[in-house]
Design a protein around this motif. Sequence first.
Motif, PDB file in Angstrom:
ATOM      1  N   ASN A  34      -6.925   5.258  -6.737  1.00  0.00           N
ATOM      2  CA  ASN A  34      -5.648   5.250  -7.436  1.00  0.00           C
ATOM      3  C   ASN A  34      -5.160   3.808  -7.596  1.00  0.00           C
ATOM      4  OD1 ASN A  34      -2.913   5.383  -8.055  1.00  0.00           O
ATOM      5  ND2 ASN A  34      -2.670   7.341  -7.013  1.00  0.00           N
ATOM      6  N   VAL A  72      -2.287   2.491  -8.364  1.00  0.00           N
ATOM      7  CA  VAL A  72      -1.012   2.126  -7.743  1.00  0.00           C
ATOM      8  C   VAL A  72      -1.189   1.905  -6.253  1.00  0.00           C
ATOM      9  CG1 VAL A  72       1.279   2.981  -7.197  1.00  0.00           C
ATOM     10  CG2 VAL A  72       0.400   3.231  -9.482  1.00  0.00           C
ATOM     11  N   ARG A  73      -2.022   2.758  -5.613  1.00  0.00           N
ATOM     12  CA  ARG A  73      -2.233   2.564  -4.174  1.00  0.00           C
ATOM     13  C   ARG A  73      -2.983   1.274  -3.896  1.00  0.00           C
ATOM     14  NH1 ARG A  73      -2.953   8.651  -1.879  1.00  0.00           N
ATOM     15  NH2 ARG A  73      -1.041   9.326  -2.851  1.00  0.00           N
ATOM     16  N   LEU A 124       2.377  -3.937 -10.803  1.00  0.00           N
ATOM     17  CA  LEU A 124       2.815  -2.543 -10.737  1.00  0.00           C
ATOM     18  C   LEU A 124       3.413  -2.107 -12.071  1.00  0.00           C
ATOM     19  CD1 LEU A 124       4.522  -1.914  -7.304  1.00  0.00           C
ATOM     20  CD2 LEU A 124       2.585  -0.739  -8.266  1.00  0.00           C
ATOM     21  N   PHE A 125       4.197  -3.011 -12.646  1.00  0.00           N
ATOM     22  CA  PHE A 125       4.843  -2.759 -13.927  1.00  0.00           C
ATOM     23  C   PHE A 125       3.797  -2.405 -14.979  1.00  0.00           C
ATOM     24  CE2 PHE A 125       7.119  -4.282 -17.728  1.00  0.00           C
ATOM     25  CZ  PHE A 125       8.347  -3.686 -17.520  1.00  0.00           C
ATOM     26  N   MET A 129       2.025   0.893 -14.234  1.00  0.00           N
ATOM     27  CA  MET A 129       2.855   2.041 -14.564  1.00  0.00           C
ATOM     28  C   MET A 129       3.008   2.210 -16.069  1.00  0.00           C
ATOM     29  SD  MET A 129       5.580   1.701 -11.547  1.00  0.00           S
ATOM     30  CE  MET A 129       6.905   2.439 -12.413  1.00  0.00           C
ATOM     31  N   LEU A 130       3.032   1.105 -16.797  1.00  0.00           N
ATOM     32  CA  LEU A 130       3.127   1.202 -18.255  1.00  0.00           C
ATOM     33  C   LEU A 130       1.864   1.824 -18.831  1.00  0.00           C
ATOM     34  CD1 LEU A 130       4.818  -1.980 -19.682  1.00  0.00           C
ATOM     35  CD2 LEU A 130       5.611   0.348 -19.770  1.00  0.00           C
ATOM     36  N   ASN A 153       0.007   3.792 -17.255  1.00  0.00           N
ATOM     37  CA  ASN A 153       0.079   5.175 -16.810  1.00  0.00           C
ATOM     38  C   ASN A 153      -1.305   5.811 -16.739  1.00  0.00           C
ATOM     39  OD1 ASN A 153       1.370   7.302 -15.809  1.00  0.00           O
ATOM     40  ND2 ASN A 153       2.386   7.926 -17.702  1.00  0.00           N
TER      41      ASN A 153
END
Lengths: 179, 428
Positions: free
Chosen positions: A36, A38-39, A80-81, A84-85, A87
């Motif tokens: 993942n 993000v992790r 992170l931004f 997340m964008l 996705n």
Amino acid sequence: MGAQILGVTLTPNLMVFGGLATLSALCAVGVVAFPNAVRSALCLVVNFFLLAFVYFTLNAEMMGITQIVVYTGAIMVLFLFVIMLLNLGAPQALKEKLDFKTPLGLLLGVALFGLVGSQLLPTFVGVTQVQTTGALEAFGSPQAVGRSLFSDYVVPFEAVSILLLVGIVGSILLAKRKI
Amino acid sequence: MAWPAAVQAVVRALLLLLPVLMLVPGLIWWERRLLSWMQDRIGPNRVGPFGLLQPIADGVKLFMKEDITPSAVDRAIYFIAPAVALFPAFAIGGTMPWGPNRWLTPVADVNIGVLYILAISSLGVYGIVLGGYAANNKYSLMGGLRSSAQLISYELAMGMSLACIVLATGSLKMTDMVAAQEGPLWGVVPVIQNWFLFTPYGAISFVIFVICMIAETNRAPFDLPEAENELIAGYHTEYSSMKFAVFFMGEYAAMMLFGGILSCVFLGGHNFVPINWDGLAHSAPALSWVAGVFGNLNYYLAPIWFLGKCAGVITFYIWLRATLPRLRYDQLMNLGWKTLLPLATANFVVVALWILATRLMSESQGQTMGSILGFVAAIIAGSIIYLLWKAIFLSRKGDLLQPRDIDMVKPAVEARTVEMVDPNAGVA
């Protein structure tokens, strides 16, 4: 005093360093191990954060806090931004097929580790005590860092700042057609 | 005072954390009552005298509520996000002195005081971003994204405004900043303390810092991450019960500690009023007993004055919330990048000129001339910067804050005719 492990006296300093180093190494492994994104990024955040504490224990508060401000506070937030964008989908989507790349990568990794280790580790053979000579008390203080940046290293410092400015202007130019 | 260093550290940390923890409910009560009064409502007034026990009732209710975890969340991150949000809110006060006794406060008087505050406040974004991401909800994600963009933008201006004060003090330590504000005003008036709010550069820094501080704590009018008419509740939409309460508490603790930082850096820290009691006793010997009494009050009741300043800043926060409408997103970004950051950078130059002028002049002509030259230099620099700014604005076509084009629906033109169909028409 204290317990001994492998002939090394276990001082509080060593214990703090051991804990921080172990955790940050685990986080570094986590960065590449987590499927993942993000992790992975979070592991990198924790890693940077713990590295800052290693700097703190070395009396380099300035260095440590700069590490937090720049890496943990700014760069990783942008990472992170972006993640997340984008996705990215479910973790399964990121699983690659097992081919020659994984073993080759592992092999090269071990080779690099061995190369660095063979140069570094012999220095530590027979060492049983932490050496606490060397760095002065005010070595990492803002005053000392500022003085050396603006006297001895003023030309490289300014050159780097110009380089960064060029980078900023260039990226704006690339990203924005109409200014 | 031969206590072990560890015990001393724990005592210091507790003396910072416990008051903050205990005052957060009072803060929520004060916000609700004051906001009600400003909005011509009554507010919570049933539980206890003046509704003072309302926060306790709310806390009990939050504990008792069912803790719902939506099934689609990223569990691990969903659970750690509130804790991550709470940590910087409390840790930020680590270098903040709330009294003159250096044995009790601050928690750590390190030589990187202000940088520490910037570093920790930059970590505040993680709780919000992670909460927004983990909830697996589009509104939450939008809240998280907005928050990270907002915090990155306002951190820079905040850092620059603090850098001005660092330059003026010559130290990064918070305690040195408070000490510098106890000196004579502009180096000239011995009776009045040199609070940075009263200096020309400090006043500008103060305004920038206040705006950035409100943006950093996600408060109105910068509460876009939780804009309820657009994003339900933003990043904490999917949080319930205690996990929501932790986010809430983090926000209030951060408000309070930022209030403390503002007081330390610009409002003279733990000093009651900007009067130098020793200086007064020296210049007016007839008033020396008054000065002595007030000097002692100033010293021994320092935490009360400090908390009073924090309360004042929080009242200001609430007042702003009751007064100002929320900014639009592009206005927020323009304010941060195109107004506050250049202003703070220009102010940095003004501080440098001020210091140069006062030092140079003080050496040859004495303090008074130094300060006058400092003012002249600051005014000249300020006007040059203002003219440059105007020139840049005039060279553009139109305003920076352009009104956005919105396609309004014209009901008269686009009205659809809907034919009503009776579903039971063919049954009978």
